[in-house]
Design a protein around this motif. Structure first.
Motif, PDB file in Angstrom:
ATOM      1  N   ARG A   1       0.894  -1.196  -0.030  1.00 14.68           N
ATOM      2  CA  ARG A   1      -0.150  -0.143  -0.155  1.00 14.68           C
ATOM      3  C   ARG A   1       0.989   1.197  -0.021  1.00 14.68           C
ATOM      4  N   ILE A   2       0.439   2.177  -0.859  1.00 14.21           N
ATOM      5  CA  ILE A   2       1.240   3.518  -1.067  1.00 14.21           C
ATOM      6  C   ILE A   2       0.138   4.658  -0.693  1.00 14.21           C
ATOM      7  N   GLU A   3       0.384   5.498   0.112  1.00 13.95           N
ATOM      8  CA  GLU A   3      -0.462   6.645   0.446  1.00 13.95           C
ATOM      9  C   GLU A   3       0.126   7.951   0.047  1.00 13.95           C
ATOM     10  N   LEU A   4      -0.460   8.519  -0.953  1.00 14.23           N
ATOM     11  CA  LEU A   4       0.092   9.675  -1.574  1.00 14.23           C
ATOM     12  C   LEU A   4      -0.649  10.830  -0.479  1.00 14.23           C
ATOM     13  N   PRO A   5       0.103  12.072   0.012  1.00 16.65           N
ATOM     14  CA  PRO A   5      -0.324  12.892   0.655  1.00 16.65           C
ATOM     15  C   PRO A   5      -1.049  13.848  -0.051  1.00 16.65           C
ATOM     16  N   PRO A   6      -2.030  14.657   0.384  1.00 13.59           N
ATOM     17  CA  PRO A   6      -2.696  15.537  -0.450  1.00 13.59           C
ATOM     18  C   PRO A   6      -1.655  16.885  -0.375  1.00 13.59           C
ATOM     19  N   LEU A   7      -1.914  17.683  -1.580  1.00 11.14           N
ATOM     20  CA  LEU A   7      -0.894  18.922  -1.769  1.00 11.14           C
ATOM     21  C   LEU A   7      -0.878  19.834  -0.511  1.00 11.14           C
ATOM     22  N   ARG A   8      -1.998  19.817   0.336  1.00  7.82           N
ATOM     23  CA  ARG A   8      -1.995  20.930   1.405  1.00  7.82           C
ATOM     24  C   ARG A   8      -1.236  20.320   2.393  1.00  7.82           C
ATOM     25  N   HIS A   9      -0.581  19.162   2.487  1.00  6.24           N
ATOM     26  CA  HIS A   9       0.258  18.549   3.176  1.00  6.24           C
ATOM     27  C   HIS A   9       1.724  18.425   2.764  1.00  6.24           C
ATOM     28  N   ARG A  10       1.895  18.792   1.462  1.00 10.29           N
ATOM     29  CA  ARG A  10       3.300  18.933   0.961  1.00 10.29           C
ATOM     30  C   ARG A  10       3.445  20.244   0.073  1.00 10.29           C
ATOM     31  N   LYS A  11       3.147  21.462   0.760  1.00 10.50           N
ATOM     32  CA  LYS A  11       3.257  22.748   0.155  1.00 10.50           C
ATOM     33  C   LYS A  11       4.685  23.167  -0.276  1.00 10.50           C
ATOM     34  N   GLU A  12       5.687  22.556   0.286  1.00 10.29           N
ATOM     35  CA  GLU A  12       6.974  22.749  -0.271  1.00 10.29           C
ATOM     36  C   GLU A  12       6.923  22.552  -1.908  1.00 10.29           C
ATOM     37  N   ASP A  13       6.078  21.611  -2.421  1.00 10.07           N
ATOM     38  CA  ASP A  13       6.229  21.293  -3.772  1.00 10.07           C
ATOM     39  C   ASP A  13       5.539  22.237  -4.727  1.00 10.07           C
ATOM     40  N   ILE A  14       4.681  23.046  -4.244  1.00  7.79           N
ATOM     41  CA  ILE A  14       3.676  23.898  -4.820  1.00  7.79           C
ATOM     42  C   ILE A  14       4.582  24.907  -5.904  1.00  7.79           C
ATOM     43  N   PRO A  15       5.774  25.662  -5.426  1.00  2.23           N
ATOM     44  CA  PRO A  15       6.386  26.296  -6.554  1.00  2.23           C
ATOM     45  C   PRO A  15       6.800  25.532  -7.610  1.00  2.23           C
ATOM     46  N   HIS A  16       7.489  24.333  -7.178  1.00  2.00           N
ATOM     47  CA  HIS A  16       8.129  23.484  -8.301  1.00  2.00           C
ATOM     48  C   HIS A  16       7.066  22.963  -9.220  1.00  2.00           C
ATOM     49  N   LEU A  17       5.964  22.615  -8.567  1.00  2.30           N
ATOM     50  CA  LEU A  17       4.769  22.032  -9.667  1.00  2.30           C
ATOM     51  C   LEU A  17       4.161  23.390 -10.519  1.00  2.30           C
ATOM     52  N   ALA A  18       4.113  24.365  -9.702  1.00  2.83           N
ATOM     53  CA  ALA A  18       3.642  25.479 -10.426  1.00  2.83           C
ATOM     54  C   ALA A  18       4.608  26.123 -11.718  1.00  2.83           C
ATOM     55  N   GLN A  19       5.789  25.715 -11.530  1.00  4.95           N
ATOM     56  CA  GLN A  19       6.672  26.147 -12.672  1.00  4.95           C
ATOM     57  C   GLN A  19       6.788  25.059 -13.644  1.00  4.95           C
ATOM     58  N   HIS A  20       6.417  23.812 -13.231  1.00  2.79           N
ATOM     59  CA  HIS A  20       6.539  22.473 -13.974  1.00  2.79           C
ATOM     60  C   HIS A  20       5.334  22.677 -15.028  1.00  2.79           C
ATOM     61  N   PHE A  21       4.194  23.193 -14.467  1.00  2.00           N
ATOM     62  CA  PHE A  21       2.961  23.501 -15.313  1.00  2.00           C
ATOM     63  C   PHE A  21       3.200  24.573 -16.297  1.00  2.00           C
ATOM     64  N   VAL A  22       3.894  25.784 -15.610  1.00  3.57           N
ATOM     65  CA  VAL A  22       4.092  26.783 -16.651  1.00  3.57           C
ATOM     66  C   VAL A  22       4.983  26.483 -17.740  1.00  3.57           C
ATOM     67  N   ASP A  23       6.095  25.573 -17.617  1.00  8.20           N
ATOM     68  CA  ASP A  23       6.878  25.131 -18.562  1.00  8.20           C
ATOM     69  C   ASP A  23       6.079  24.300 -19.609  1.00  8.20           C
ATOM     70  N   ARG A  24       5.271  23.381 -19.010  1.00  5.20           N
ATOM     71  CA  ARG A  24       4.324  22.462 -19.920  1.00  5.20           C
ATOM     72  C   ARG A  24       3.396  23.388 -20.941  1.00  5.20           C
ATOM     73  N   PHE A  25       2.888  24.283 -20.354  1.00  6.99           N
ATOM     74  CA  PHE A  25       1.899  25.202 -21.025  1.00  6.99           C
ATOM     75  C   PHE A  25       2.574  26.028 -22.013  1.00  6.99           C
TER      76      PHE A  25
END
Length: 448
Positions: free
Chosen positions: A308-332
């Motif tokens: 079993r693997i439990e993925l934490p919700p984004l509110r519990h891994r907010k350190e990733d928000i700037p990097h995920l946002a930049q990833h989506f910016v690069d993608r779009f």
């Protein structure tokens, strides 16, 4: 090898042997931008064979982030000046993004005539991985995180991928369960076999059954010929059953038999067919509670819950928000051919203060929406939707006042999350510590 070389053909003789032996990718183009040579390292880095690359425009093969507006080779051919070590990325044959550094040169024949250009590129994936680790990030396959909660997951995925056990991935909607399943598949021994996803919640029972197991000609009205199901399509690969909690109990019995006996019956068939597919399941529902309420079979739950693997919700891994946002910016930027540079510090602060009930998928949708309003420069507060800012009844008429309220809220939340540690709070907010101190004073925020 005869030892005879032709100066007008750089791939002849010793030159070809040298280019084939180096670890950097090398390709050449003619004046029409068609690839005329493609060395062994270029094949390995891109995942594209020489036969597939030769004679095609270089932008179709490399799909570099510089192809549309900042082509390094184009600059060299126009200016006559080489480019050395310019960083960018390419898209490989599997759709993955590979960071590279590029160097370019003009290509002339023995008479000094310009006949095209040459480009070398170096795979920086390992360098990027080390850079992320030094910054506190961890990378496993296509999953990257700077969050301690998520890094615990990333650390066990290689071991899970190396096994053949059935996997259950738990997590709220939008947390990236399918991406986690794809990562497990890509790191395992079945990586060269198919990865077949099925959304069990998207189809009614009768259609889902034929979708999974297939059917024989004449099994029902309209079944004019045999149709293989997803188990057959997966073969020796991986079958990913998303939203397994939506499956009816009648179909749960059939799935249990497949897991126990490694065999299934296509509709209309009297002879079972074998399957060697690895099963990965996922759900956003509480299966244990469903078992207690007798909505989900206990024996099937035990079968799929081996790992079993439990993925934490984004509110519990907010350190990733700037990097995920930049990833989506690069993608779009790639998809829409725009040049958006990222998010302003104020926009990042708002994102950090929001709880993201829709998780990563919601963040992706909001960045895509921002691209409608922002075609260049940085995404600011004015490009973000109301749910990230204030409720309609709370929005002041003065935009500057609203901006200050939003900044104060995001700063207070960051301080609360970090126990009033200003250095960590500034890092969460994507700003320098001195900037945070100025804003604390300006917004009259008092800390212990």
């Amino acid at each position: 090898m005869s030892g005879k070389t032709t100066k007008d053909e750089p791939w002849e003789g010793f030159t070809k042997a040298i280019l084939e032996s180096i670890s950097d990718g090398v390709f050449t183009v003619n004046r029409e931008w068609m690839i005329t040579s493609f060395n062994r390292a270029a094949e390995q880095i891109t995942g594209i064979s020489r036969d597939q690359a030769l004679g095609r425009p270089c932008w179709e093969v490399l799909r570099s982030s510089m192809c549309q507006s900042q082509c390094a080779l184009g600059y060299t051919l126009e200016s006559g000046k080489p480019v050395i070590g310019k960083a960018c990325y390419i898209i490989d044959s599997q759709g993955g993004r590979i960071p590279i550094s590029v160097s370019t040169a003009m290509l002339r024949n023995s008479r000094g005539e310009l006949v095209g250009g040459a480009e070398t590129f170096r795979d920086l994936s390992e360098v990027e991985r080390l850079r992320l680790e030094l910054k506190g990030g961890l990378s496993t396959g296509n999953l990257v995180s700077h969050s301690p909660a998520m890094q615990k997951v990333l650390q066990i995925i290689p071991a899970v991928a190396a096994s053949s056990s059935t996997v259950l991935i738990l997590g709220e909607t939008g947390t990236g369960k399918e991406l986690a399943a794809k990562t497990i598949h890509s790191l395992g021994s079945k990586k060269d076999a198919p990865f077949v996803p099925v959304n069990c919640g998207a189809l009614p029972d009768t259609l889902l059954e034929s979708e999974l197991f297939g059917y024989k000609a004449g099994a029902f009205t309209g079944a004019e010929r045999d149709r293989p199901g997803r188990f057959a399509q997966a073969g020796n690969g991986t079958l990913f059953l998303d939203e397994i909690g939506e499956v009816s109990q009648a179909l749960q019995i059939r799935l249990l038999r497949v897991l126990q006996e490694k065999a299934y019956d296509p509709l209309g068939s009297s002879r079972p067919e074998k399957t060697n597919a690895r099963i990965i399941t996922a759900t956003n529902r509480d299966l244990e509670e469903m078992v207690r309420q007798k909505l989900f079979r206990q024996d099937l739950y035990y079968r799929i819950n081996i790992v079993r693997i439990e993925l934490p919700p984004l509110r519990h891994r907010k350190e990733d928000i700037p990097h995920l946002a930049q990833h989506f910016v690069d993608r779009f930027n790639r998809l829409q051919r725009k040049e958006v540079q990222g998010l302003t510090p104020e926009a990042v602060s708002l994102c950090m203060a929001y709880d993201w009930p829709g998780n990563i998928r919601e963040l992706e949708n909001i960045i895509e929406r921002a691209f409608v309003l922002c075609s260049r420069g940085k995404i600011g507060i004015e490009h973000l939707p109301a749910e990230l800012t204030l409720k309609d009844t709370e929005i002041p008429a003065d935009f500057q006042t609203a901006k200050h309220i939003l900044e104060a809220r995001s700063i207070e939340k960051a301080l609360e999350q970090t126990g009033n540690n200003k250095t960590r709070a500034a890092r969460l907010l994507g700003m320098h510590k001195s900037t945070l101190h100025r804003k604390l004073k300006k917004l009259n925020i008092h800390t212990p």
